[in-house]
Design an enzyme around this catalytic site. Structure first.
Site, mmCIF file in Angstrom:
data_model
loop_
_atom_site.group_PDB
_atom_site.id
_atom_site.type_symbol
_atom_site.label_atom_id
_atom_site.label_comp_id
_atom_site.label_asym_id
_atom_site.label_seq_id
_atom_site.Cartn_x
_atom_site.Cartn_y
_atom_site.Cartn_z
ATOM 1 N N VAL A 102 -2.454 4.565 -12.111
ATOM 2 C CA VAL A 102 -1.441 5.077 -11.186
ATOM 3 C C VAL A 102 -1.426 4.139 -9.997
ATOM 4 C CG1 VAL A 102 -1.022 6.922 -9.485
ATOM 5 C CG2 VAL A 102 -1.404 7.501 -11.883
ATOM 6 N N CYS A 103 -0.227 3.952 -9.426
ATOM 7 C CA CYS A 103 -0.075 3.173 -8.195
ATOM 8 C C CYS A 103 -0.598 1.750 -8.462
ATOM 9 C CB CYS A 103 -0.806 3.897 -7.067
ATOM 10 S SG CYS A 103 -0.330 3.427 -5.395
ATOM 11 N N THR A 104 -1.290 1.147 -7.521
ATOM 12 C CA THR A 104 -1.739 -0.232 -7.700
ATOM 13 C C THR A 104 -2.977 -0.332 -8.582
ATOM 14 O OG1 THR A 104 -2.829 -0.035 -5.553
ATOM 15 C CG2 THR A 104 -0.678 -1.094 -5.597
ATOM 16 N N ALA A 152 3.852 5.071 -11.249
ATOM 17 C CA ALA A 152 4.261 4.407 -10.009
ATOM 18 C C ALA A 152 3.365 4.914 -8.872
ATOM 19 C CB ALA A 152 5.745 4.663 -9.762
#
Lengths: 232, 232
Positions: A102-104, A152
């Site tokens: 998730v995310c970075t 994202a």
């Protein structure tokens, strides 16, 4: 009786904690699953939000994951210099049914050599930089390419985890979890992505520029090192 | 220069951790704010999700809150028998600008005598039981009655915290935080509340019945004890 599903989340310093805790709330309601938070020792790990979370297992003692999960945050970029963590990701990924982020957190997957030629997503402010790892950046909330599933930014982890619940367990299980966590979102504004009407477009552009300037050299360097950290 | 805003969250055993960690991700981006996780000692506190979080301050050493925040979970009902925690809530609430909760955290506010005559919400499965504390149950995602702001189940904490950001800081700050946490939700199903088309209505009714049977005696008993635990 089959063995419980092993879900292994990497818990590293300066993690954006909601990247991890959002999915964890969903994972923990999977039937017949065990959730592990893995790091190099069992000492408390400071998050980005001023509090610490305890790992449940060390990297060396973590069972083989069925689902490997890597959250994001500034700390995900520090993993580029953490060979044990990148090797852990590469080794676990080789045996996992799903390799997720998730995310970075997708940048840690990229640095471990797992995103070459793969469609993947990340936080909007960093998304395009995924190209350095040979990934195909996709601006969607949850992106699946074979066994790689990426979410994202931050709160998309909840959508990601419910998507995984539907795929791994069943749509009925996913709906039941969604009802339990009362995930019937009603954000007070329509500002959750740069394209939304309430979002400050200029601030978003500035943020992407600032983040790219800061992180791009790190990403380029990590991308150049990929072959040397990959396990045979 | 004004003193930083003091946000005090109660961190108790068997908390539904996303009730706490969702708002914490938002709170930690308030400008000029300090976030505290308060409990009786600094030992790790086990959450409902198989991992532990560290308190940052003990109940006795917690500064006066500007915002008092109580998350929910099964552990919130155990607080009924925890006089120090209920006194802490009542004492902190007296001096706070906002007294807030998410999910069944509203039951701890109720047990501390703070909801009499107040409109308040909670997780859908427990909502109606709030009446025992003299509250007016409202089936909305975020409910404000004067300085009391309550959120519904689990993930509604994110909507609650952004609502508080808009009120306490500004709508611009709230929108900026929403963009940062990419809160542009896209749940895979429309199952997040019992009234939604993908929700299993019978399962929801069964759950309410089971929870009411289990918790109602606890709530009745806590409601009867309110006067004795209130501070002068």
């Amino acid at each position: 009786m089959s063995a419980p599903l092993q879900i292994v989340a990497l818990l590293f310093p300066n993690v954006t904690q909601l990247d991890l805790t959002g999915p964890a709330q969903v994972f923990t309601r999977f039937p017949e699953a065990e959730l592990h938070f893995a790091w190099e020792s069992l000492d408390p790990v400071p998050t980005d939000s001023g509090f610490s979370i305890l790992p449940t297992v060390t990297l060396g003692e973590t069972p083989q994951a069925d689902v490997l999960f890597v959250p994001g945050g500034q700390g995900a970029f520090d993993l580029f210099e953490h060979e044990a963590a990148l090797n852990f990701i590469a080794r676990q990924a080789a045996g996992a049914r799903y390799v997720t982020s998730v995310c970075t957190g997708s940048f840690a997957l990229g640095a471990a050599g797992l995103l070459r030629g793969k469609r993947a997503t990340s936080h909007w402010a960093s998304l395009q930089m995924l190209e350095a790892f040979g990934a195909v950046p996709v601006s969607e909330r949850v992106v699946q390419d074979g066994k790689i599933i990426t979410g994202a930014g931050v709160t998309s982890g909840i959508d990601f985890a419910l998507t995984l619940a539907a795929e791994l367990c069943s749509p009925e299980v996913a709906k039941e979890i969604q009802l339990f966590i009362e995930y019937d979102p009603a954000p007070p504004f329509d500002a959750g992505s740069p394209s939304r009407p309430d979002a400050d477009q200029q601030a978003a552009r500035d943020r992407i520029a600032a983040i790219t300037e800061l992180r791009s050299p790190l990403v380029q360097r990590a991308a150049a090192r990929i072959p040397s950290i990959l396990l045979p």
